[in-house]
Motif scaffolding. Structure first.
Motif, short mmCIF file in Angstrom:
data_model
loop_
_atom_site.label_atom_id
_atom_site.label_comp_id
_atom_site.label_asym_id
_atom_site.label_seq_id
_atom_site.Cartn_x
_atom_site.Cartn_y
_atom_site.Cartn_z
N ARG A 1 41.59 -3.35 -68.20
CA ARG A 1 41.59 -5.00 -67.99
C ARG A 1 41.45 -4.88 -66.37
O ARG A 1 41.01 -5.92 -65.78
CB ARG A 1 42.78 -5.43 -68.42
CG ARG A 1 42.77 -7.02 -68.18
CD ARG A 1 44.06 -7.60 -68.81
NE ARG A 1 44.10 -7.19 -70.33
CZ ARG A 1 43.90 -8.14 -71.09
NH1 ARG A 1 43.33 -9.26 -70.81
NH2 ARG A 1 43.92 -7.69 -72.49
N GLU A 2 42.27 -4.15 -65.59
CA GLU A 2 42.38 -4.39 -64.25
C GLU A 2 41.11 -4.10 -63.59
O GLU A 2 40.79 -4.60 -62.45
CB GLU A 2 43.70 -3.53 -63.42
CG GLU A 2 43.67 -3.63 -62.20
CD GLU A 2 44.17 -4.91 -61.50
OE1 GLU A 2 43.94 -5.22 -60.43
OE2 GLU A 2 44.49 -5.96 -62.39
N ARG B 1 38.87 -6.89 -63.83
CA ARG B 1 39.33 -7.75 -62.88
C ARG B 1 38.81 -7.55 -61.49
O ARG B 1 38.40 -8.70 -60.69
CB ARG B 1 40.88 -7.99 -62.91
CG ARG B 1 41.51 -9.03 -61.69
CD ARG B 1 42.87 -9.17 -61.76
NE ARG B 1 43.63 -9.79 -60.81
CZ ARG B 1 43.54 -9.62 -59.72
NH1 ARG B 1 43.38 -8.13 -59.35
NH2 ARG B 1 44.20 -10.43 -58.64
N ARG C 1 41.19 -17.19 -60.61
CA ARG C 1 42.27 -17.63 -61.84
C ARG C 1 41.54 -17.89 -63.04
O ARG C 1 42.20 -17.82 -64.11
CB ARG C 1 42.90 -18.71 -61.02
CG ARG C 1 43.83 -18.48 -59.82
CD ARG C 1 44.49 -19.45 -59.28
NE ARG C 1 45.57 -20.03 -60.26
CZ ARG C 1 46.32 -21.15 -60.07
NH1 ARG C 1 45.92 -21.95 -59.20
NH2 ARG C 1 47.14 -21.51 -61.06
N TRP D 1 38.99 -16.41 -64.28
CA TRP D 1 38.66 -15.24 -65.03
C TRP D 1 40.15 -14.38 -65.62
O TRP D 1 39.92 -14.10 -66.63
CB TRP D 1 37.92 -14.36 -64.08
CG TRP D 1 36.44 -14.78 -63.86
CD1 TRP D 1 36.39 -15.21 -62.67
CD2 TRP D 1 35.34 -14.78 -64.45
NE1 TRP D 1 35.00 -15.90 -62.51
CE2 TRP D 1 34.33 -15.70 -63.82
CE3 TRP D 1 35.19 -14.25 -65.99
CZ2 TRP D 1 33.32 -15.57 -64.25
CZ3 TRP D 1 33.90 -14.34 -66.41
CH2 TRP D 1 32.74 -15.25 -65.39
N GLU D 2 41.14 -14.62 -64.76
CA GLU D 2 42.27 -14.03 -65.21
C GLU D 2 42.55 -14.76 -66.48
O GLU D 2 43.48 -13.94 -67.26
CB GLU D 2 43.45 -14.17 -64.12
CG GLU D 2 42.86 -13.40 -62.90
CD GLU D 2 44.03 -13.68 -61.86
OE1 GLU D 2 44.14 -12.65 -60.79
OE2 GLU D 2 44.49 -14.55 -61.74
N GLU D 3 42.54 -15.95 -66.62
CA GLU D 3 43.02 -16.76 -67.80
C GLU D 3 42.13 -16.56 -69.01
O GLU D 3 42.58 -16.47 -70.09
CB GLU D 3 42.91 -18.17 -67.42
CG GLU D 3 43.38 -19.31 -68.70
CD GLU D 3 43.37 -20.63 -68.21
OE1 GLU D 3 44.46 -21.04 -67.85
OE2 GLU D 3 42.11 -21.16 -68.01
#
Length: 341
Positions: free
Chosen positions: A249-250, A253, A335, A337-339
């Motif tokens: 996931r990171e 990101r 933010r 994309w993080e959501e």
């Protein structure tokens, strides 16, 4: 015995002005003289005085290294022209069909017998056609500068000549059927547009009757059939599926941040497992400290990110819809994309 021509220029007599201009660009593009081109409409390049027209045409077509055909509407109307093209096909002579508007590739499908033609107003395709003709016939090309000047000169003449091209007196049944189908498709598209317009007018009328913001959003939802939600979710889901393929996931990101123009690299201290996995998968080059943009999964991720951004441009209501749900709605901000992913 008369000299065999290098090129046989097949054309309709009704196109004499076009033929004269085209013969010039043909000669200059191949680096040959007019004497090397048999052209029945031009003085000194056609049938000899007192000669038998049909016999000499047959002899020249059979002896030429290549046949260039100016397939205009008048050409298709001429049985003699079609016979010339057919003779070249039977003899196996290299053919370069030049499609003259208003003719198009559609009219040519049956006429060209599988030979790829080029449009006379497409400079790049026409230049390539001359190069292919040179290769097939063994005629050496002049310098590119000479060919470019000849092409520019011809295209300037074509801008005037094209308005004088006679229209065809008849069309094939295939072209007619295609035109009828296109007409029917256009009528269907018009009817669909009228339905959409009627629906939009209903929506506007309904909105005018209410002032409550909640009611307005409900009406918008009732009338919205753009499908942006489904398209957006499909793209986001595809990105989520890439977590394992890219290292975690990171890593996803960080790659999204990279897509947004931020120069970031994996943190081997806090995300050592994912960072090492990205190296093992050849997603990240630790020695060169750079992402592998040629990796198929990295390319796929970037494609999905760009598609999501395009959705928000194509459907302004997408941002409004997410905002009304209290969600981030700017795909250019991490933010969002993080959501979502």
């Amino acid at each position: 015995m008369s000299k065999k021509p290098k090129i046989f220029l097949s054309h309709a007599a009704a196109d004499e002005s076009l033929v004269e201009a085209f013969e010039t660009v043909l000669a200059k593009s191949l680096g040959v003289t007019s004497a090397d081109i048999f052209c029945s409409s031009l003085e000194g390049q056609g049938v000899t005085k007192g000669g038998n027209f049909v016999d000499e045409i047959r002899t020249k077509a059979a002896g030429a290294k290549g046949v260039v055909a100016l397939i205009s509407p008048s050409y298709l109307d001429s049985p003699f022209c079609m016979a010339e093209l057919g003779a070249a096909w039977v003899l196996g002579t290299h053919r370069l069909p030049i499609i003259v508007p208003p003719n198009s590739f559609r009219e040519m499908q049956a006429t060209l017998l599988g030979i790829v033609g080029v449009k006379i107003d497409n400079e790049d395709a026409l230049a390539q056609g001359f190069e292919d003709l040179s290769a097939a016939t063994g005629i050496p090309l002049p310098t590119s500068a000479v060919r470019s000047r000849a092409m520019r000169e011809f295209q300037r003449k074509w801008s005037t000549l094209k308005s004088d091209i006679p229209l065809a007196s008849r069309v094939s049944s295939e072209v007619y059927s295609t035109a009828i189908q296109e007409r029917n498709d256009a009528v269907e598209a018009r009817d669909t547009a009228e339905e959409l317009l009627s629906k939009a007018e209903e929506q506007i009328a309904a909105l005018r009757k209410v002032k409550d913001a909640t009611a307005v959003r409900k009406i918008d939802a009732d009338f919205d059939d753009s499908g942006w939600e489904e398209r957006l979710e499909d793209e986001l889901s595809a990105i989520r599926d890439l977590h394992a393929e890219l290292g975690g996931r990171e890593i996803v990101r960080l790659l999204i941040l990279d897509c947004l123009g931020k120069e970031v690299r994996p943190d081997f201290k806090y995300y050592s497992e994912e960072a090492q996995r990205a190296v093992e998968l050849d997603v990240y080059d630790d020695e060169g400290k750079k992402w592998n943009y040629g990796h198929p999964d990295v390319m796929e991720l970037r494609k999905h990110v760009e598609t999501v951004q395009d959705i928000f441009v194509e459907f302004p209501e997408a941002a409004k819809g997410l905002r009304s749900q209290g969600m981030k709605c700017d795909p250019n901000n991490i933010r969002f994309w993080e959501e979502q992913v």
